[in-house]
Structure formats: structure tokens, C-alpha cells
Write a protein that holds these residues in place. Structure first.
Motif, PDB file in Angstrom:
ATOM      1  N   SER A  72     -15.035   0.799   1.668  1.00 43.33           N
ATOM      2  CA  SER A  72     -13.581   0.718   1.621  1.00 43.33           C
ATOM      3  C   SER A  72     -12.931   2.006   2.087  1.00 43.33           C
ATOM      4  CB  SER A  72     -13.128   0.398   0.190  1.00 43.33           C
ATOM      5  OG  SER A  72     -11.722   0.377   0.100  1.00 43.33           O
ATOM      6  N   GLU A  73     -11.701   1.877   2.592  1.00 40.53           N
ATOM      7  CA  GLU A  73     -10.980   3.025   3.140  1.00 40.53           C
ATOM      8  C   GLU A  73     -10.729   4.099   2.084  1.00 40.53           C
ATOM      9  OE1 GLU A  73      -7.088   4.015   5.891  1.00 40.53           O
ATOM     10  OE2 GLU A  73      -7.211   2.074   4.896  1.00 40.53           O
ATOM     11  N   GLU A  74     -10.621   3.719   0.835  1.00 41.41           N
ATOM     12  CA  GLU A  74     -10.312   4.695  -0.207  1.00 41.41           C
ATOM     13  C   GLU A  74     -11.570   5.293  -0.834  1.00 41.41           C
ATOM     14  OE1 GLU A  74      -7.239   5.346  -0.076  1.00 41.41           O
ATOM     15  OE2 GLU A  74      -6.778   3.551   1.082  1.00 41.41           O
ATOM     16  N   CYS A  75     -12.504   4.463  -1.275  1.00 47.12           N
ATOM     17  CA  CYS A  75     -13.659   4.959  -2.044  1.00 47.12           C
ATOM     18  C   CYS A  75     -14.891   5.234  -1.205  1.00 47.12           C
ATOM     19  CB  CYS A  75     -14.000   3.987  -3.170  1.00 47.12           C
ATOM     20  SG  CYS A  75     -14.692   2.409  -2.608  1.00 47.12           S
ATOM     21  N   GLY A  76     -14.915   4.762   0.039  1.00 47.44           N
ATOM     22  CA  GLY A  76     -16.105   4.929   0.860  1.00 47.44           C
ATOM     23  C   GLY A  76     -17.129   3.847   0.576  1.00 47.44           C
ATOM     24  N   PHE A  77     -18.419   4.225   0.564  1.00 43.00           N
ATOM     25  CA  PHE A  77     -19.510   3.247   0.469  1.00 43.00           C
ATOM     26  C   PHE A  77     -20.048   3.166  -0.950  1.00 43.00           C
ATOM     27  CE2 PHE A  77     -23.918   1.759   1.014  1.00 43.00           C
ATOM     28  CZ  PHE A  77     -23.704   0.638   1.807  1.00 43.00           C
ATOM     29  N   LEU A  78     -20.055   1.945  -1.485  1.00 44.44           N
ATOM     30  CA  LEU A  78     -20.665   1.674  -2.783  1.00 44.44           C
ATOM     31  C   LEU A  78     -21.905   0.822  -2.542  1.00 44.44           C
ATOM     32  CD1 LEU A  78     -17.491   0.746  -4.892  1.00 44.44           C
ATOM     33  CD2 LEU A  78     -18.564   2.990  -4.616  1.00 44.44           C
ATOM     34  N   ASP A  79     -23.055   1.372  -2.795  1.00 42.68           N
ATOM     35  CA  ASP A  79     -24.322   0.728  -2.468  1.00 42.68           C
ATOM     36  C   ASP A  79     -24.751  -0.204  -3.597  1.00 42.68           C
ATOM     37  OD1 ASP A  79     -26.807  -0.002  -1.587  1.00 42.68           O
ATOM     38  OD2 ASP A  79     -27.544   2.031  -1.254  1.00 42.68           O
TER      39      ASP A  79
END
Length: 250
Positions: A72-79
Motif C-alpha cells: 500500500s502507498e501508506e504502509c508499504g509491504f506487509l508480507d
């Protein structure tokens, strides 16, 4: 958080609709002054996030994280250790939203490994969600009325969209010289997704996956040119070639 063992297409469509419906209802019934304030949190995309950016992102994560990784543009990558990744722009057109300009929405792309297999773009003003998944036909769904609707498809369009036109005055001059009418609307995913309604959509500047992945999949049958500087989409071959020649001169 429970991850699905097998991807359920219909459940994913339903979840994207529910997330967008919750955001749409929040804007129309719960929005407050605080939502328009900056959070002083720099998102993964490099911008100072509005509080509402973060609220919308959390709504998407709540509904979609069980389907795969989140990017996501706000939090980045959540694996989430999945072969699927959901690419999210939780508020496309944040500056429009901030300044009460009624043209903003959301964008969700689904990737299997590195290939985009679905795109969902929602106009939060009209309430229309446009989507295509797993090579199905493009569909249009009204969040407000909870039903499928016909697309706006103007066969005689005489207007183009040039996002970030202010960065390219020389191209603006050339388009004007060729008597091509255009507007700069300020929400890239929405504009690209709606390319069928315009002569063409031209986007100048840095291309971020959050901005373009979903819309490009929805419009994959259109004429498309993508370079480091420009992204051009048009349903009209002659218009596409005319504008391509203009931007290649720059």
C-alpha cells in the motif's frame, strides 16, 4: 489473521466492494475536521499522509489481508507469505479530497506473483466501482445503490485528460496547437481507468504501481504506450498515434 488456502474470486470481489462501501459511507456520514489534517507520517509513497489516508488504508487491510500480501502507498509491504499481493492506493487524488474538489477515489490491483490479474478503481464521488478480474469483462457497480450499472461510454468524446500537465508546458502548447482540448483532473487512477470516455489519457512523470496497476489492467485492450516519462492510453488508434508523435518529440 487467517490466510485463505485457495483464492476465492467471488469472496475477493465482495471484500473489495465492502471495503469501498465502508470508505464511501465514512466520507458521507462520519467525516470530520480531523480527517483533513496531516498525520505527519511519511507514507511509503513519500508523501505526508492525511489522517483519512490512514483510515482508508486500515479499512482495506481489514477486508483484504486474508487474501494475500498487502502493498500500500501508506504502509508499504506487509508480507503474509502468499503468492498473491494486493496493491492499494487508499485515496487516489488526496489533494482533491483535501481541497473539496470532487474527483477522488481508490485503486486496488491484485497480482499473482508478479502478474496483475485484477484491477478495481472506485470513484468515491459517483460511487461507481469499475473492475476486471481474471480476464472477465469489465464491470461497473454502484456502491450507493448496490447494483450493477452501465458504463459511461461516449463514442463521440472530444476531450482528453493530461494528468500533471503543469510539468510539461511544451506538450500543452503542442496539444493546443493541434486543437486538442484537455483537462488535468488530479486523480491518476480514476483518469486512466476512464480512458474509454475520452480521446486519450496522458500521464506525465513518475509512474508508481499504486497509481497505475489497476487501471492498466482494466484498460489492457486499449492502445498503450509506457516509457520512463509518459503513460498514454487511448481507444482511438489515430488519436493515439497523433499524441505519441507529439510526446516523442519532447
Amino acid at each position: 489473521m487467517k490466510t485463505l488456502t485457495a483464492f476465492d474470486k467471488n469472496s475477493f470481489i465482495k471484500a473489495v466492494k465492502l471495503a469501498n462501501k465502508e470508505i464511501f459511507d465514512y466520507i458521507n456520514n462520519q467525516i470530520s475536521f480531523k480527517d483533513y489534517q496531516y498525520s505527519n507520517t511519511i507514507g511509503f509513497g513519500g508523501d505526508n499522509s492525511l489522517n483519512f489516508d490512514l483510515t482508508a488504508e486500515n479499512i482495506f487491510i481489514k477486508h483484504l489481508e486474508k487474501f494475500g500480501n498487502i502493498y500500500s502507498e501508506e504502509c508499504g509491504f506487509l508480507d503474509n507469505n502468499s503468492e498473491y499481493t494486493i496493491v492499494i492506493d487508499p485515496l487516489d487524488g488526496s489533494n482533491n479530497f483535501l481541497n473539496n474538489l470532487p474527483y477522488y477515489g481508490t485503486s486496488v490491483a491484485l497480482k499473482k506473483n508478479e502478474k496483475v490479474v485484477a484491477g478495481f478503481v472506485t470513484n468515491l464521488i459517483s460511487s461507481v466501482l469499475t473492475y476486471k478480474i481474471f480476464e472477465d469483462d469489465v464491470k461497473y457497480f454502484s456502491l450507493k445503490d448496490n447494483l450493477y450499472v452501465q458504463s459511461e461510454n461516449f463514442s463521440k468524446s472530444n476531450l482528453a485528460i493530461f494528468e500533471r500537465a503543469y510539468k510539461f508546458p511544451n506538450i500543452c502548447y503542442k496539444l493546443n496547437e493541434n486543437k486538442i482540448k484537455f483537462r488535468c483532473l488530479g486523480a491518476v487512477a480514476l483518469s486512466l481507468c476512464d480512458a474509454r470516455n475520452y480521446d486519450f489519457v496522458l500521464f506525465g512523470g513518475e509512474h508508481r504501481e499504486f497509481d497505475i496497476a489497476a487501471a492498466l489492467y482494466i484498460c489492457e485492450d486499449f492502445f498503450t504506450h509506457k516509457s520512463n516519462k509518459f503513460l498514454l492510453i487511448s481507444k482511438n488508434k489515430l488519436k493515439f498515434e497523433q499524441v505519441l508523435e507529439i510526446i516523442k518529440e519532447i
